[in-house]
Design a protein around this motif. Structure first.
Motif, PDB file in Angstrom:
ATOM      1  N   VAL A 189      12.816  14.279  42.837  1.00 43.83           N
ATOM      2  CA  VAL A 189      12.199  15.328  42.010  1.00 43.83           C
ATOM      3  C   VAL A 189      12.189  16.648  42.762  1.00 43.83           C
ATOM      4  O   VAL A 189      12.552  17.708  42.217  1.00 43.83           O
ATOM      5  CB  VAL A 189      10.770  14.923  41.603  1.00 43.83           C
ATOM      6  CG1 VAL A 189      10.061  16.087  40.909  1.00 43.83           C
ATOM      7  CG2 VAL A 189      10.798  13.709  40.691  1.00 43.83           C
TER       8      VAL A 189
ATOM      9  N   ALA B  30       4.683  20.599  43.265  1.00 49.92           N
ATOM     10  CA  ALA B  30       5.717  21.226  42.435  1.00 49.92           C
ATOM     11  C   ALA B  30       5.767  22.732  42.673  1.00 49.92           C
ATOM     12  O   ALA B  30       6.855  23.329  42.758  1.00 49.92           O
ATOM     13  CB  ALA B  30       5.463  20.924  40.960  1.00 49.92           C
TER      14      ALA B  30
ATOM     15  N   VAL C 153      13.883  20.210  41.627  1.00 51.86           N
ATOM     16  CA  VAL C 153      13.071  21.408  41.381  1.00 51.86           C
ATOM     17  C   VAL C 153      13.561  22.568  42.244  1.00 51.86           C
ATOM     18  O   VAL C 153      13.796  23.676  41.750  1.00 51.86           O
ATOM     19  CB  VAL C 153      11.579  21.119  41.665  1.00 51.86           C
ATOM     20  CG1 VAL C 153      10.769  22.413  41.635  1.00 51.86           C
ATOM     21  CG2 VAL C 153      11.028  20.131  40.637  1.00 51.86           C
TER      22      VAL C 153
ATOM     23  N   GLY D 253       8.241  19.508  36.968  1.00 52.03           N
ATOM     24  CA  GLY D 253       8.012  18.909  38.274  1.00 52.03           C
ATOM     25  C   GLY D 253       6.624  18.307  38.404  1.00 52.03           C
ATOM     26  O   GLY D 253       6.458  17.210  38.954  1.00 52.03           O
TER      27      GLY D 253
END
Length: 366
Positions: free
Chosen positions: A238, A171, A242, A302
């Protein structure tokens, strides 16, 4: 007249030190240097403040025990100093395991009514540091009652994710790419698009970059390094959200605050976002401020999504998905508003020869 021009120069026509200093470091540059110093000190305060003294705070734990024992034990655990645990009764071990896999509980204590050794269920996938901290608390509490405890990991980490940090670092890598590419677009083409059409083009370029970065991160963390199990397609989604959310917000901040917007993005996504994301320490181990802001920033959302996809079969994903969606919508909306209200004049947004007025056109030397 001549004396007025050369009054600031020393012998031989050389300029004095103060005059050179004013030219070399003007007021705007000085303010930017001060802002960088503030960001640097904020970085130190944020990371040390969030991570220097972890201890559990209301870490959820289920208690599986016969009814008379259960109520008493729940009360004792909730009465421990500093509110380290948030205990509640659970019907049986299977229910406790199910709730842990649904991310409704971090741990569970299964009491053995026929002996003195109980079982503590942990999920290292939720964070090994938290599992260790709760184990220490429960071991001490059990020892006071003349009992012992054995630990059982019901959601173990993948072999390539020994410390459980891969979800977090993935992330963070996506966030870094998001604000760096937006900053690069602003520096190379002007912080504000010349019009709404140019803003759409920039956002489109950002989306393409986000798709590539999301896929690249998912493949590296999954098949290449075997750090995170789970769906590559889900992790790709995802990552795209992000990167695009962080990049769009950074782009909007640049539109409204020029180069200062990059500093604000660093404040949001690095100084505040990284230590509060729940990677190094899960939320129950962090101080109140970082515990409160972490879930609402792209870094934390995230990280939560990566961990859920990798270890918990995609449970409890609604909130982090909504968080990322809001960041995307806000970033896109503010970028479009800024392109209309405050159009820019960046190099890439200057009119072409065909668009320029006759006064702007440069004659052909021939």
């Amino acid at each position: 007249m001549a004396s007025g021009v050369t009054g600031s120069r020393g012998p031989g026509g050389r300029r004095g030190f103060l005059a050179e200093l004013k030219d070399a470091v003007n007021g705007r540059t000085a303010m930017l240097v001060i802002a960088v110093l503030a960001l640097q000190l904020g970085f130190i305060v944020s990371y040390i403040g969030a991570l220097h003294h972890p201890y559990p705070h209301k870490a959820s734990i289920g208690v599986v025990a016969p009814q008379p024992v259960s109520a008493k034990l729940v009360g004792q655990l909730n009465a421990l100093p500093k509110q380290v645990l948030d205990a509640k009764p659970v019907a049986d071990e299977a229910t406790a395991v199910s709730q842990m896999k649904d991310q409704k509980l971090y741990t569970a204590l299964v009491v053995n009514p026929a002996g003195t050794q109980d079982t503590l269920l942990v999920a290292n996938a939720s964070g090994p540091a938290l599992a260790t901290a709760v184990t220490q608390v429960i071991t001490a509490a059990e020892a006071q009652q003349g009992r012992t405890v054995v630990v059982k990991d019901v959601v173990p980490l993948a072999a390539g994710d020994a410390e459980g940090l891969s979800s977090f670092y993935l992330a963070v890598g996506w966030c870094v790419g998001g604000y760096l590419v937006a900053s690069l677009l602003g520096i190379s083409a002007g912080t504000r698009p010349a019009n709404a059409q140019r803003a759409v083009i920039r956002l489109g370029a950002l989306l393409l970059y986000s798709l590539a970065a999301g896929l690249g991160g998912a493949v590296i963390a999954g098949p290449i390094l075997n750090a995170l199990p789970g769906s590559i397609m889900a992790l790709w989604g995802v990552g795209t959200m992000v990167v695009f959310g962080v990049g769009a917000v950074t782009m909007a901040l640049e539109c409204f605050f020029d180069v200062i917007g990059i500093g604000i993005a660093v404040l949001l996504f690095v100084i505040l976002g990284n230590p509060s994301a729940g990677g190094v320490f899960p939320p129950p181990l962090m101080p109140p401020f970082w515990r409160a802001i972490g879930p609402w920033l792209p870094n934390g959302a995230g990280t939560d999504l990566n961990r859920s996809i990798a270890y918990f079969h995609g449970t409890d994903v609604l909130r982090p998905l909504l968080v990322l969606s809001v960041w995307i919508v806000v970033g896109v909306a503010l970028t479009m508003v800024a392109s209309v209200v405050r159009p820019g004049t960046g190099r890439a947004d200057l009119p072409t020869t065909e668009e320029a007025s006759p006064a702007q056109r440069v004659p052909d030397p021939a």
